[in-house]
Every structure is written in C-alpha cells, then in structure tokens.
Design a protein around this motif. Structure first.
Motif, PDB file in Angstrom:
ATOM      1  N   UNK A 140       0.828  -1.205   0.000  1.00  0.00           N
ATOM      2  CA  UNK A 140       0.000   0.000   0.000  1.00  0.00           C
ATOM      3  C   UNK A 140       0.865   1.260   0.000  1.00  0.00           C
ATOM      4  N   UNK A 141       1.950   1.238   0.741  1.00  0.00           N
ATOM      5  CA  UNK A 141       2.845   2.397   0.742  1.00  0.00           C
ATOM      6  C   UNK A 141       3.471   2.611  -0.637  1.00  0.00           C
ATOM      7  N   UNK A 142       3.843   1.511  -1.293  1.00  0.00           N
ATOM      8  CA  UNK A 142       4.393   1.619  -2.641  1.00  0.00           C
ATOM      9  C   UNK A 142       3.337   2.125  -3.617  1.00  0.00           C
ATOM     10  N   UNK A 143       2.136   1.619  -3.498  1.00  0.00           N
ATOM     11  CA  UNK A 143       1.063   2.043  -4.392  1.00  0.00           C
ATOM     12  C   UNK A 143       0.716   3.513  -4.182  1.00  0.00           C
ATOM     13  N   UNK A 144       0.876   3.993  -2.965  1.00  0.00           N
ATOM     14  CA  UNK A 144       0.655   5.421  -2.727  1.00  0.00           C
ATOM     15  C   UNK A 144       1.662   6.242  -3.522  1.00  0.00           C
ATOM     16  N   UNK A 145       2.904   5.766  -3.601  1.00  0.00           N
ATOM     17  CA  UNK A 145       3.907   6.428  -4.452  1.00  0.00           C
ATOM     18  C   UNK A 145       3.486   6.346  -5.914  1.00  0.00           C
ATOM     19  N   UNK A 146       3.060   5.162  -6.334  1.00  0.00           N
ATOM     20  CA  UNK A 146       2.655   4.977  -7.731  1.00  0.00           C
ATOM     21  C   UNK A 146       1.460   5.852  -8.098  1.00  0.00           C
TER      22      UNK A 146
END
Length: 243
Positions: A140-146
């Motif tokens: 989820x943290x990575x997807x927030x960046x994406x």
C-alpha cells in the motif's frame, strides 16, 4: 462471428510467444512448450488457458524467478501511449502476467519492479494481488507512491489493484483493514484527468460501498467539500448502487 477472447491463445499464439522469448533467450525450448500446451489448450476456457501457459513457461524455462523476469522484461516491447490498447495491443503479454501472479508472491522487490514496467505495456493488477495480500502495508505504501507517478498507466494500476471486488480475481479486504492507507491512494487520484483512472477510482468506491457503507460515507464526506469536476464524476459514478 467475432473470435472469443480465449481463442486468441491457440497454437498460433504459442508459436508467436515462443518466438518472442527466443529472440532474447535462444535456449528456450519451443518444442517442449508446444508439447506441454497443445492440444490441451483448445479444451480450456480463458482463465485456465492463462494458467496452463504460465505453468508451462515455468516448466520449460527452469530458471530462478529473477532470471525469468529479466528475460520477460526484454520482450515487453514499446510502452502504450495512454490507458487504452491493453487488449488490442498488449493482449499477448497475459500469460507473462499470469506467471508473475502465480510465482511472484515471495519476491516483493522483483515482482513490484517488473509489474510497474509490465503495466506500461499491458495491465498488471492481477500480478499485484498476491503481493498485496502477503505484504499489505509495504504494498500500500508503494502504491501510494505509484498513485503520484507521472505515467498514467502506473497511476491506474495503483487504484485498480486495490479494488476489493476486482473482476476475475478473489475478493481482497486490504482496503478495509488498512483503510487510511487505502484512502491515501484514492485521494491522490480523485482529481486525475484520465477517464480510465476516474473509472477505476469510482469502481473502488462502488466496491467499498458494497462492503462497508460507513467507510464509503467517510470518503464521500471528505471529498464533497468543493470537489473538482473530476472528483464530482467519480463520486457520482462510485455512488451508482447507493440506495
């Protein structure tokens, strides 16, 4: 009569995919891949064809997962210019995505790095579901960046792969369990000008309403204060099943 989607994955396709891989990995055993896949593939429906092809890629290549992704990364081809063309141009990459979905859950970095590139040429939300389930906070943290990426296909992926009721996929409740992290992704995209992304965010809202009307209401309450035109459309479309 138009061809059914499953019928694009036949013997001609097996030859095509084999030749693509051989261009960058000459050791690929085309005859073994054909023998494992045909004629059984003709009796299968769409989803089972993808699983068969992905499993057979694994059997034929017999390489570490990271090495396989290195090979696949060389066959992806040019990036698509917008959020269209997934099925008309990138359809042939589906078994590669299925391979990642089936075998990539234990390799967070390798899978997410490859998936980010795959989505630029095809679609990759299904690849991310096992990763999302196994590493929810990290993903989820990575997807927030994406969701803030300059590439619109990457931004769409950030939304699409967290859908609770993604079609053709098992339901996943990460967005309910980690609601604030889930919310950040959608909030970053609520004013996105791309219509495909707007539809994805709206579908997320629709899924959320079906599972948790209270959490759906939280999102609407936060967004309805001076919303952009894009956000208004998302809220309206995402509320289509509200009673």
């Amino acid at each position: 009569m138009a061809k059914k989607l499953k019928e694009y994955y036949d013997l001609v396709y097996i030859e095509f995919l084999s030749d693509k891989i051989i261009e960058v990995y000459p050791e690929f055993n085309k005859e073994k891949f054909k023998g494992l896949s045909y004629p059984e593939i003709n009796s299968l429906e769409f989803g089972d064809r993808q699983t068969l092809l992905a499993n057979n890629l694994n059997l034929v290549m017999e390489l570490p997962y990271s090495k396989v992704l290195s090979i696949f990364s060389k066959v992806l081809g040019p990036e698509l210019e917008d959020n269209s063309g997934t099925f008309s141009q990138g359809y042939w990459l589906w078994p590669i995505g299925k391979y990642v979905e089936l075998f990539g859950a234990n390799y967070f970095k390798e899978t997410t790095n490859f998936t980010k590139e795959l989505t630029k040429c095809f679609t990759a939300e299904y690849c991310m579901r096992p990763i999302l389930k196994k590493y929810p906070i990290e993903t989820l943290n990575l997807l927030e960046e994406w969701s803030r990426d300059t590439n619109l296909r990457v931004r769409r992926l950030a939304s699409e792969c967290v859908r609770i009721r993604l079609p053709w996929a098992k339901k996943i409740d990460v967005g309910l369990t980690y609601f604030e992290e889930f919310y950040k992704i959608l909030d970053n995209l609520k004013n996105d000008p791309d219509k495909y992304i707007q539809k994805s965010v709206a579908n997320n809202l629709n899924d959320l309403y079906k599972e948790s009307p209270d959490k759906f209401a939280i999102v609407i309450q936060r967004w309805k204060k001076n919303p952009s035109d894009e956000c208004q459309w998302i809220m309206k479309h995402g509320s289509r099943n509200v009673q």
